[in-house]
Design a protein around this motif. Structure first.
Motif, mmCIF file in Angstrom:
data_model
loop_
_atom_site.group_PDB
_atom_site.id
_atom_site.type_symbol
_atom_site.label_atom_id
_atom_site.label_comp_id
_atom_site.label_asym_id
_atom_site.label_seq_id
_atom_site.Cartn_x
_atom_site.Cartn_y
_atom_site.Cartn_z
ATOM 1 N N PRO A 1 -17.674 -3.500 11.259
ATOM 2 C CA PRO A 1 -17.486 -3.123 9.856
ATOM 3 C C PRO A 1 -16.236 -2.289 9.589
ATOM 4 C CG PRO A 1 -18.984 -1.563 10.836
ATOM 5 C CD PRO A 1 -18.584 -2.543 11.930
ATOM 6 N N TYR A 2 -15.262 -2.303 10.510
ATOM 7 C CA TYR A 2 -14.059 -1.509 10.331
ATOM 8 C C TYR A 2 -12.883 -2.359 9.898
ATOM 9 C CZ TYR A 2 -16.610 2.027 12.928
ATOM 10 O OH TYR A 2 -17.554 2.928 13.328
ATOM 11 N N ILE A 3 -12.061 -1.772 9.022
ATOM 12 C CA ILE A 3 -10.790 -2.371 8.632
ATOM 13 C C ILE A 3 -9.754 -1.260 8.746
ATOM 14 C CG2 ILE A 3 -9.445 -3.451 6.791
ATOM 15 C CD1 ILE A 3 -12.128 -4.553 5.714
ATOM 16 N N TRP A 4 -8.814 -1.433 9.654
ATOM 17 C CA TRP A 4 -7.723 -0.483 9.813
ATOM 18 C C TRP A 4 -6.567 -1.009 8.981
ATOM 19 C CZ3 TRP A 4 -10.920 -2.140 13.636
ATOM 20 C CH2 TRP A 4 -11.628 -1.161 14.347
ATOM 21 N N CYS A 5 -6.082 -0.200 8.072
ATOM 22 C CA CYS A 5 -5.053 -0.686 7.152
ATOM 23 C C CYS A 5 -3.962 0.362 6.967
ATOM 24 C CB CYS A 5 -5.674 -1.065 5.814
ATOM 25 S SG CYS A 5 -6.477 0.288 4.932
ATOM 26 N N PRO A 6 -2.819 -0.069 6.434
ATOM 27 C CA PRO A 6 -1.751 0.892 6.170
ATOM 28 C C PRO A 6 -2.169 1.878 5.073
ATOM 29 C CG PRO A 6 -0.974 -1.377 5.926
ATOM 30 C CD PRO A 6 -2.452 -1.424 6.079
ATOM 31 N N TYR A 7 -1.348 2.910 4.911
ATOM 32 C CA TYR A 7 -1.577 3.860 3.840
ATOM 33 C C TYR A 7 -1.542 3.117 2.509
ATOM 34 C CZ TYR A 7 -1.761 8.176 1.300
ATOM 35 O OH TYR A 7 -2.180 9.180 0.478
ATOM 36 N N LEU A 8 -2.315 3.585 1.539
ATOM 37 C CA LEU A 8 -2.460 2.886 0.256
ATOM 38 C C LEU A 8 -1.287 3.183 -0.670
ATOM 39 C CD1 LEU A 8 -6.291 3.438 -0.257
ATOM 40 C CD2 LEU A 8 -5.116 1.569 0.910
ATOM 41 N N ASP A 9 -0.155 2.611 -0.301
ATOM 42 C CA ASP A 9 1.082 2.735 -1.062
ATOM 43 C C ASP A 9 1.751 1.370 -0.984
ATOM 44 O OD1 ASP A 9 4.189 3.182 -0.920
ATOM 45 O OD2 ASP A 9 3.364 4.901 -1.995
ATOM 46 N N TYR A 10 2.350 0.927 -2.074
ATOM 47 C CA TYR A 10 2.891 -0.434 -2.103
ATOM 48 C C TYR A 10 4.010 -0.687 -1.101
ATOM 49 C CZ TYR A 10 0.005 -1.578 -6.052
ATOM 50 O OH TYR A 10 -1.077 -1.832 -6.851
ATOM 51 N N ARG A 11 4.700 0.351 -0.651
ATOM 52 C CA ARG A 11 5.744 0.136 0.363
ATOM 53 C C ARG A 11 5.121 -0.276 1.688
ATOM 54 N NH1 ARG A 11 8.343 5.700 -1.215
ATOM 55 N NH2 ARG A 11 6.129 6.033 -1.143
ATOM 56 N N GLN A 12 3.943 0.261 1.980
ATOM 57 C CA GLN A 12 3.263 -0.047 3.237
ATOM 58 C C GLN A 12 2.175 -1.099 3.057
ATOM 59 O OE1 GLN A 12 2.114 3.588 5.390
ATOM 60 N NE2 GLN A 12 3.336 4.687 3.895
ATOM 61 N N PHE A 13 1.660 -1.207 1.847
ATOM 62 C CA PHE A 13 0.510 -2.075 1.567
ATOM 63 C C PHE A 13 0.818 -2.906 0.322
ATOM 64 C CE2 PHE A 13 -4.210 -1.661 2.681
ATOM 65 C CZ PHE A 13 -4.511 -2.953 2.275
ATOM 66 N N PRO A 14 1.779 -3.834 0.441
ATOM 67 C CA PRO A 14 2.195 -4.612 -0.723
ATOM 68 C C PRO A 14 1.124 -5.618 -1.151
ATOM 69 C CG PRO A 14 3.261 -5.441 1.245
ATOM 70 C CD PRO A 14 2.486 -4.212 1.652
ATOM 71 N N ASN A 15 1.320 -6.181 -2.328
ATOM 72 C CA ASN A 15 0.362 -7.146 -2.866
ATOM 73 C C ASN A 15 0.109 -8.311 -1.917
ATOM 74 O OD1 ASN A 15 -0.557 -6.037 -5.305
ATOM 75 N ND2 ASN A 15 1.322 -6.636 -6.347
ATOM 76 N N ILE A 16 1.125 -8.751 -1.180
ATOM 77 C CA ILE A 16 0.923 -9.873 -0.259
ATOM 78 C C ILE A 16 -0.103 -9.507 0.815
ATOM 79 C CG2 ILE A 16 2.896 -9.296 1.223
ATOM 80 C CD1 ILE A 16 1.812 -12.852 0.301
ATOM 81 N N ILE B 1 -2.501 -7.214 0.383
ATOM 82 C CA ILE B 1 -3.773 -7.140 -0.350
ATOM 83 C C ILE B 1 -4.373 -8.532 -0.471
ATOM 84 C CG2 ILE B 1 -4.848 -6.662 -2.597
ATOM 85 C CD1 ILE B 1 -2.719 -4.390 -2.911
ATOM 86 N N GLU B 2 -3.554 -9.505 -0.898
ATOM 87 C CA GLU B 2 -4.030 -10.886 -1.051
ATOM 88 C C GLU B 2 -4.465 -11.473 0.285
ATOM 89 O OE1 GLU B 2 -0.805 -12.884 -3.058
ATOM 90 O OE2 GLU B 2 -0.891 -11.438 -4.717
ATOM 91 N N THR B 3 -3.671 -11.244 1.327
ATOM 92 C CA THR B 3 -4.017 -11.758 2.656
ATOM 93 C C THR B 3 -5.331 -11.160 3.148
ATOM 94 O OG1 THR B 3 -1.690 -12.055 3.204
ATOM 95 C CG2 THR B 3 -3.229 -11.942 5.045
ATOM 96 N N LEU B 4 -5.474 -9.865 2.986
ATOM 97 C CA LEU B 4 -6.684 -9.198 3.440
ATOM 98 C C LEU B 4 -7.890 -9.641 2.615
ATOM 99 C CD1 LEU B 4 -7.893 -7.294 5.469
ATOM 100 C CD2 LEU B 4 -7.268 -5.382 3.993
ATOM 101 N N ARG B 5 -7.712 -9.781 1.303
ATOM 102 C CA ARG B 5 -8.815 -10.274 0.458
ATOM 103 C C ARG B 5 -9.242 -11.679 0.892
ATOM 104 N NH1 ARG B 5 -10.673 -8.580 -4.259
ATOM 105 N NH2 ARG B 5 -10.847 -10.704 -5.060
ATOM 106 N N HIS C 1 3.468 -6.651 7.140
ATOM 107 C CA HIS C 1 2.559 -5.517 7.009
ATOM 108 C C HIS C 1 1.199 -6.003 7.475
ATOM 109 C CE1 HIS C 1 5.550 -3.311 4.696
ATOM 110 N NE2 HIS C 1 5.812 -4.462 4.115
ATOM 111 N N ARG C 2 0.515 -5.207 8.301
ATOM 112 C CA ARG C 2 -0.708 -5.693 8.940
ATOM 113 C C ARG C 2 -1.900 -4.787 8.713
ATOM 114 N NH1 ARG C 2 3.450 -6.731 12.428
ATOM 115 N NH2 ARG C 2 3.672 -8.882 13.036
ATOM 116 N N ALA C 3 -3.055 -5.433 8.717
ATOM 117 C CA ALA C 3 -4.337 -4.746 8.766
ATOM 118 C C ALA C 3 -5.100 -5.377 9.918
ATOM 119 C CB ALA C 3 -5.094 -4.925 7.459
ATOM 120 N N TYR C 4 -6.100 -4.674 10.419
ATOM 121 C CA TYR C 4 -6.894 -5.166 11.535
ATOM 122 C C TYR C 4 -8.355 -5.076 11.152
ATOM 123 C CZ TYR C 4 -2.433 -4.437 13.755
ATOM 124 O OH TYR C 4 -1.096 -4.488 14.048
ATOM 125 N N VAL C 5 -9.094 -6.138 11.454
ATOM 126 C CA VAL C 5 -10.488 -6.202 11.033
ATOM 127 C C VAL C 5 -11.388 -6.470 12.228
ATOM 128 C CG1 VAL C 5 -12.142 -7.401 9.554
ATOM 129 C CG2 VAL C 5 -9.769 -7.144 8.797
#
Length: 159
Positions: free
Chosen positions: A127-142, A144-148, A120-124
């Motif tokens: 000041p923009y961060i493109w991320c998946p929809y805010l649902d754990y199937r698309q945006f799992p904790n891993i 979240i931790e990676t992006l943080r 699952h990917r986000a792009y930074v």
């Protein structure tokens, strides 16, 4: 409510999340509620869907990660604004999370954006961060931790 905005105003928000789906709001909604929404009320009216959205937002923005529940339940809207259309962002100068794919035609991922995540990917590209929809199937904790980690390491969320 075409231009619905929840939480901190464009001039006060440290982070804005551009979301494609508006929540159900109380029948007696007023400007006070819109400026400082009650997370419990949003969750009660919208169920698990908005609990997940607010949880992921809190986990992404909270400075002290173990305090994400308190952030979600008490003060997430002190720092966060939620917009539902690109035209609402004209006056915003901070970090913008472009959530899901709905707005990618209007705000495409920059060619200079760095990728965060594996499956699952986000792009930074500050000041923009493109991320998946805010649902754990698309945006799992891993993710979240990676992006943080990425955000804290690159310090891209400090204005």
């Amino acid at each position: 409510m075409i231009n619905l905005w929840l939480g901190a105003s464009a001039s006060d928000a440290q982070y804005v999340f551009l979301l494609p789906n508006k929540p159900i709001l109380p029948d007696d909604v007023d400007e006070v509620f819109l400026a400082k929404p009650d997370s419990a009320v949003l969750i009660e009216l919208n169920g698990n869907h908005w609990r997940k959205i607010l949880t992921i937002i809190a986990k992404l923005i909270v400075q002290n990660y173990p305090a994400w529940r308190e952030c979600r339940d008490v003060n997430v809207f002190n720092q966060v604004g939620i917009a539902f259309s690109v035209d609402q962002l004209n006056d915003y100068k901070g970090i913008l999370f472009v959530v899901g794919n709905t707005f990618r035609d209007q705000l495409p991922v920059s060619k200079s954006a760095e990728e965060a995540g594996v499956k699952h990917r986000a792009y930074v590209s500050y000041p923009y961060i493109w991320c998946p929809y805010l649902d754990y199937r698309q945006f799992p904790n891993i993710l979240i931790e990676t992006l943080r980690e990425y955000i804290l390491e690159k310090k891209c969320l400090t204005l």
